[in-house]
Write a protein that holds these residues in place. Structure first.
Motif, PDB file in Angstrom:
ATOM      1  N   MET A   1      14.849   0.143  -9.480  1.00 51.72           N
ATOM      2  CA  MET A   1      14.013  -0.215  -8.183  1.00 51.72           C
ATOM      3  C   MET A   1      12.593  -0.778  -8.739  1.00 51.72           C
ATOM      4  O   MET A   1      11.938  -0.123  -9.838  1.00 51.72           O
ATOM      5  CB  MET A   1      13.783   1.086  -7.637  1.00 51.72           C
ATOM      6  CG  MET A   1      15.066   1.401  -6.820  1.00 51.72           C
ATOM      7  SD  MET A   1      15.519   0.300  -5.699  1.00 51.72           S
ATOM      8  CE  MET A   1      14.152   0.483  -4.425  1.00 51.72           C
ATOM      9  N   GLY A   2      12.068  -1.963  -8.193  1.00 49.12           N
ATOM     10  CA  GLY A   2      10.680  -2.229  -8.397  1.00 49.12           C
ATOM     11  C   GLY A   2       9.502  -1.504  -7.704  1.00 49.12           C
ATOM     12  O   GLY A   2       9.918  -0.302  -7.302  1.00 49.12           O
ATOM     13  N   SER A   3       8.516  -1.840  -7.924  1.00 55.27           N
ATOM     14  CA  SER A   3       7.483  -1.099  -7.014  1.00 55.27           C
ATOM     15  C   SER A   3       7.097  -1.563  -5.807  1.00 55.27           C
ATOM     16  O   SER A   3       7.090  -2.819  -5.585  1.00 55.27           O
ATOM     17  CB  SER A   3       6.060  -1.444  -8.203  1.00 55.27           C
ATOM     18  OG  SER A   3       4.899  -0.987  -7.393  1.00 55.27           O
ATOM     19  N   GLN A   4       6.851  -0.643  -4.838  1.00 53.47           N
ATOM     20  CA  GLN A   4       6.670  -1.233  -3.421  1.00 53.47           C
ATOM     21  C   GLN A   4       5.712  -0.546  -2.835  1.00 53.47           C
ATOM     22  O   GLN A   4       5.542   0.879  -3.037  1.00 53.47           O
ATOM     23  CB  GLN A   4       8.102  -0.632  -2.732  1.00 53.47           C
ATOM     24  CG  GLN A   4       9.078  -1.574  -2.796  1.00 53.47           C
ATOM     25  CD  GLN A   4      10.083  -0.826  -2.274  1.00 53.47           C
ATOM     26  OE1 GLN A   4      10.811   0.119  -2.491  1.00 53.47           O
ATOM     27  NE2 GLN A   4      10.564  -1.291  -0.656  1.00 53.47           N
ATOM     28  N   LYS A   5       4.868  -1.085  -2.113  1.00 59.09           N
ATOM     29  CA  LYS A   5       3.686  -0.148  -1.126  1.00 59.09           C
ATOM     30  C   LYS A   5       4.480   0.233   0.128  1.00 59.09           C
ATOM     31  O   LYS A   5       5.059  -0.950   0.817  1.00 59.09           O
ATOM     32  CB  LYS A   5       2.585  -1.156  -0.861  1.00 59.09           C
ATOM     33  CG  LYS A   5       1.643  -1.417  -2.114  1.00 59.09           C
ATOM     34  CD  LYS A   5       0.254  -1.342  -1.829  1.00 59.09           C
ATOM     35  CE  LYS A   5      -0.712  -1.681  -2.928  1.00 59.09           C
ATOM     36  NZ  LYS A   5      -1.122  -0.579  -3.806  1.00 59.09           N
ATOM     37  N   ILE A   6       4.505   1.400   0.352  1.00 63.05           N
ATOM     38  CA  ILE A   6       5.213   1.775   1.580  1.00 63.05           C
ATOM     39  C   ILE A   6       4.272   2.559   2.341  1.00 63.05           C
ATOM     40  O   ILE A   6       3.699   3.620   1.816  1.00 63.05           O
ATOM     41  CB  ILE A   6       6.458   2.586   1.272  1.00 63.05           C
ATOM     42  CG1 ILE A   6       7.669   1.776   0.660  1.00 63.05           C
ATOM     43  CG2 ILE A   6       7.073   3.550   2.497  1.00 63.05           C
ATOM     44  CD1 ILE A   6       8.876   2.462  -0.020  1.00 63.05           C
ATOM     45  N   GLY A  25      12.816   3.726   3.582  1.00 61.39           N
ATOM     46  CA  GLY A  25      12.209   3.364   2.311  1.00 61.39           C
ATOM     47  C   GLY A  25      11.590   4.054   1.324  1.00 61.39           C
ATOM     48  O   GLY A  25      11.420   4.053   0.089  1.00 61.39           O
ATOM     49  N   LEU A  26      10.938   5.071   2.073  1.00 55.82           N
ATOM     50  CA  LEU A  26       9.838   5.886   1.055  1.00 55.82           C
ATOM     51  C   LEU A  26      10.999   6.689   0.218  1.00 55.82           C
ATOM     52  O   LEU A  26      10.619   7.047  -0.964  1.00 55.82           O
ATOM     53  CB  LEU A  26       9.434   7.111   2.003  1.00 55.82           C
ATOM     54  CG  LEU A  26       8.554   7.871   1.246  1.00 55.82           C
ATOM     55  CD1 LEU A  26       7.186   7.108   0.961  1.00 55.82           C
ATOM     56  CD2 LEU A  26       8.036   9.061   2.154  1.00 55.82           C
ATOM     57  N   GLU A  66      14.428   5.850  -0.582  1.00 52.82           N
ATOM     58  CA  GLU A  66      15.632   4.948  -1.291  1.00 52.82           C
ATOM     59  C   GLU A  66      15.397   4.575  -2.573  1.00 52.82           C
ATOM     60  O   GLU A  66      14.283   3.965  -3.023  1.00 52.82           O
ATOM     61  CB  GLU A  66      15.962   3.723  -0.404  1.00 52.82           C
ATOM     62  CG  GLU A  66      17.067   3.917   0.866  1.00 52.82           C
ATOM     63  CD  GLU A  66      17.167   2.774   1.621  1.00 52.82           C
ATOM     64  OE1 GLU A  66      17.971   2.861   2.530  1.00 52.82           O
ATOM     65  OE2 GLU A  66      16.236   1.974   1.764  1.00 52.82           O
ATOM     66  N   GLY A  67      16.295   4.985  -3.676  1.00 53.90           N
ATOM     67  CA  GLY A  67      16.148   4.608  -5.063  1.00 53.90           C
ATOM     68  C   GLY A  67      15.092   5.497  -5.670  1.00 53.90           C
ATOM     69  O   GLY A  67      14.695   5.177  -6.727  1.00 53.90           O
ATOM     70  N   LYS A  68      14.631   6.363  -4.868  1.00 54.05           N
ATOM     71  CA  LYS A  68      13.535   7.489  -5.534  1.00 54.05           C
ATOM     72  C   LYS A  68      14.068   8.831  -5.637  1.00 54.05           C
ATOM     73  O   LYS A  68      13.948   9.630  -6.742  1.00 54.05           O
ATOM     74  CB  LYS A  68      12.274   7.349  -4.710  1.00 54.05           C
ATOM     75  CG  LYS A  68      11.450   5.874  -4.895  1.00 54.05           C
ATOM     76  CD  LYS A  68      11.086   5.331  -3.845  1.00 54.05           C
ATOM     77  CE  LYS A  68      10.436   3.987  -4.053  1.00 54.05           C
ATOM     78  NZ  LYS A  68      10.713   3.086  -2.890  1.00 54.05           N
ATOM     79  N   ARG A  93       6.334   3.589  -8.693  1.00 57.43           N
ATOM     80  CA  ARG A  93       7.121   2.956  -7.865  1.00 57.43           C
ATOM     81  C   ARG A  93       6.476   2.745  -6.255  1.00 57.43           C
ATOM     82  O   ARG A  93       7.200   1.996  -5.581  1.00 57.43           O
ATOM     83  CB  ARG A  93       8.368   3.845  -7.732  1.00 57.43           C
ATOM     84  CG  ARG A  93       9.293   3.989  -9.009  1.00 57.43           C
ATOM     85  CD  ARG A  93      10.647   4.325  -8.485  1.00 57.43           C
ATOM     86  NE  ARG A  93      11.121   5.083  -9.854  1.00 57.43           N
ATOM     87  CZ  ARG A  93      12.364   6.075  -9.862  1.00 57.43           C
ATOM     88  NH1 ARG A  93      12.896   5.933  -8.971  1.00 57.43           N
ATOM     89  NH2 ARG A  93      12.441   6.702 -10.873  1.00 57.43           N
ATOM     90  N   TYR A  94       5.530   3.268  -5.896  1.00 55.70           N
ATOM     91  CA  TYR A  94       4.807   3.103  -4.817  1.00 55.70           C
ATOM     92  C   TYR A  94       3.631   2.202  -5.115  1.00 55.70           C
ATOM     93  O   TYR A  94       2.668   2.226  -4.229  1.00 55.70           O
ATOM     94  CB  TYR A  94       4.515   4.475  -4.037  1.00 55.70           C
ATOM     95  CG  TYR A  94       5.470   5.170  -3.907  1.00 55.70           C
ATOM     96  CD1 TYR A  94       6.337   4.895  -2.939  1.00 55.70           C
ATOM     97  CD2 TYR A  94       5.991   6.418  -4.722  1.00 55.70           C
ATOM     98  CE1 TYR A  94       7.462   5.789  -2.412  1.00 55.70           C
ATOM     99  CE2 TYR A  94       6.936   6.989  -4.564  1.00 55.70           C
ATOM    100  CZ  TYR A  94       7.762   6.836  -3.239  1.00 55.70           C
ATOM    101  OH  TYR A  94       8.919   7.720  -3.124  1.00 55.70           O
TER     102      TYR A  94
END
Lengths: 421, 421
Positions: free
Chosen positions: A1-6, B51-52, B54-56, B289-290
């Motif tokens: 998984m890539g990095s995401q701002k959530i 999404g917070l 998923e994959g984490k 990842r965030y």
């Protein structure tokens, strides 16, 4: 998984420690005041079946403002918009075991599906408290006295607070006397309830549109004459409890919740905010709708954010609040000397000094910076010299003063910082 | 609307004051211990975008145990199953402002969509605490020392508690040395993780089914020889902090959450419960990842119910807890004499005696019964005789003793009951 701002979902927010400690201060204060007056804390589910509210709470709350969700099985559930229906269910379920009048309070989350453009939170905290099992004026007076006491603890006084009281049934009767026909009264009351938010002409137009004698109503509202007499028993009790300077009878508000049967009240901040910062009322027919005998009740809700705004607006002095209670950082000079730091922190903690160990190997200036930013008053250093001497260096952050001491010396110097509970 | 019995939804429950006060004691104790060690309380939304997670977090948690809901706009949301992803988002969002290592804690609700037949709650509270911004063994040692200290406050000691530690990466390397091929290691680890729950033969069968040398693995697990040496730095620090008697290296557990990268640990109750009553681990790749730079972390969660079970199972003595703090009931003799009761309660409250006014007009025996059931120690009576004399009757509930006193006398008699904070 890539990095995401959530981000949090709309209307929800993260709460960092500086926010949280202020909220926790509000809650701890409320909890203490209420428990001393015999109120007992309860809690209930955050997610409730929609049937808990249907036909019980206000229709507007249910259809427009409720945060409804569908679960995996397709059932409609509500994130609780308010606490009273949950409490009413609980009291109904234990009606035979509870010793009335019961005094209950809850501090917890509520949810509203507010239009996002209003900038309102959809997730909010409220403090609710209630007395159930008495419809006596004594319950009303004891209740209002508790409410006033609570606001006083947050800096409220006669100059910055007013508690408006009214009653839907009293207002109905008064309007009948003024000549309004009984079938028009519910509509008229809902217009009167909005008076504060309407321009005078709009108010008149709304009444005229219902073919109601707006002149008679205006005259009544502006000259309520003996209207106050309808509350004479309560006002007498309130006077004896010495909270009369806070209470004012106001004929033009009724509050929206459908379950209110008699007395309603709103706590208003006089300065700045110009809005209600808490409110409630009497609900004498609600509990029985959950399957018990008739159990009358009176209750109110206040949000932490309204209290915080009130405190800020009125510049109320509250205690200094720090998220952390630790007062001293034990630094770590090097990997080799870490055992000396472990020894020091073990000793200090055994003696109830609130303190923390720097959780890594970094240069001392970086550790000092950490202590400084966190507002710690002292830093302890154990380098090679101190280790050899069996001593430590205590640095006072405010003055920069450094002293070479034994751990016992440190302890006596910090004796006022001990927290042993 | 007619009367209806409406129950909480499945897996949710109402919490009456006797339950709530015990929970509140757990929370207040944890809050105090953690704040003294420099931890700061935070909070975040209860409802989060999927999404917070998923994959984490672990896939099992997400697909089988998550309490997912659909909102009005058709979006899938989760009632948060755990706190770590929310914290990781918060820390990532403030990575440039925070002074690391940060120490954070949260006390709040979590949700699991547990199979109802297991009798598990779907709504539960957890205490989470974390140190972020350091991957040093000093952070691990400070963290574990905090965990032990917390359990000690709830009556934990070397005889009733053990903290198992392990590491997925250490275990992987050890299995390689035993001759397990690297592609089989993840599967083997997930079987090893279940060893405590499996009969010996089932365990062997599972390994055999994967064509793994079960004999070699059994030998390794039963004779971990030098396995402990992989943790020597940590064990040394733990020894210096004097918590080594609680810590035990155990090669066969890894904990399920996908984000753990190194050290994992579980706190087990030795007696009765025979299960973990808290656990956590190191997650060095989660925060990035965030959307921030790499920020390592270590954290754990414990539920209030596990602590309560531990306290009960081990018969730990805790302070007497009463939901209400009021100690005295001011009775109301009659409507006419109510003002005398108002006067009395006003006086007592002004002097910080925690007390309550009987909220109705009832015969005295009913009021005494209320005081008795609520566990109040004193009752105050102001009948016609007392009113005439300007005195009150104070009845001590435990002895039945009655004294005619002035209010000033009552105050000095009850001086130990004053709560003025």
């Amino acid at each position: 998984m890539g990095s995401q701002k959530i981000k949090p979902i709309r209307g929800f927010r993260d709460r960092f420690p500086d926010d949280k400690i202020l909220q926790e201060y509000i809650f701890a204060t409320a909890r203490s005041v209420l428990r001393r007056r015999g109120f007992e804390e309860y809690d209930g589910p955050l997610l409730e079946p929609i049937g808990l509210y249907e036909g019980k709470t206000s229709n507007e709350l249910l259809t427009e403002q409720a945060f409804s969700l569908i679960d995996k099985k397709g059932r409609k559930l509500l994130l609780r918009p308010e606490m009273t229906p949950t409490l009413a269910r609980m009291v109904a379920s234990q009606a035979d075991q509870l010793v009335f009048p019961v005094r209950m309070f809850n501090i917890g989350l509520r949810y509203r599906y507010e239009a996002p453009q209003r900038g309102r939170n959809r997730e909010l905290y409220q403090i609710d408290f209630d007395i159930l099992g008495s419809d006596s004026v004594l319950a009303d007076a004891e209740f209002l006295s508790t409410a006033v006491d609570l606001y006083k603890k947050f800096g409220g006084d006669e100059n910055n607070l007013v508690v408006y009281i009214n009653s839907r049934s009293v207002l109905s009767k008064a309007l009948e006397k003024v000549g309004i026909s009984s079938e028009k009264i519910p509509e008229v009351i809902s217009i009167i309830d909005k008076r504060d938010k309407l321009a005078q002409q709009d108010f008149i137009d709304l009444l005229d549109a219902k073919s109601v004698d707006s002149g008679a109503i205006l005259h009544f509202l502006d000259n309520p004459k003996n209207y106050k007499d309808n509350f004479s028993d309560l006002l007498e009790a309130i006077g004896a409890l010495e909270i009369d300077s806070y209470i004012k009878v106001k004929p033009f508000f009724v509050r929206g919740l459908d379950y209110y049967t008699g007395l309603v009240f709103e706590v208003w901040a006089k300065k700045g905010l110009n809005r209600a910062i808490g409110g409630g009322g009497r609900y004498d027919n609600l509990v029985e709708r959950y399957g018990s005998r008739k159990i009358p009740g009176i209750g109110m809700a206040m949000s932490d954010t309204a209290i915080i705004e009130f405190i800020k607006e009125n510049r109320i002095k509250i205690p200094d609040l720090t998220p952390s209670l630790s007062t001293l950082l034990v630094t770590v000079f090097s990997r080799e000397l870490a055992s000396k730091s472990f020894e020091a922190i073990r000793f200090l903690r055994k003696n109830n000094i609130p303190c923390e160990l720097y959780a890594g190997i970094e240069k001392l200036p970086k550790q000092f910076k950490y202590a400084n930013k966190k507002g710690l008053d002292y830093v302890l250093i154990i380098g090679p010299d101190e280790a050899m001497e069996g001593k430590v260096t205590l640095k006072t952050m405010t003055t920069g003063e450094q002293e070479v001491l034994t751990l016992e010396n440190v302890l006596s110097k910090l004796s006022t910082r001990i927290i042993d509970k």
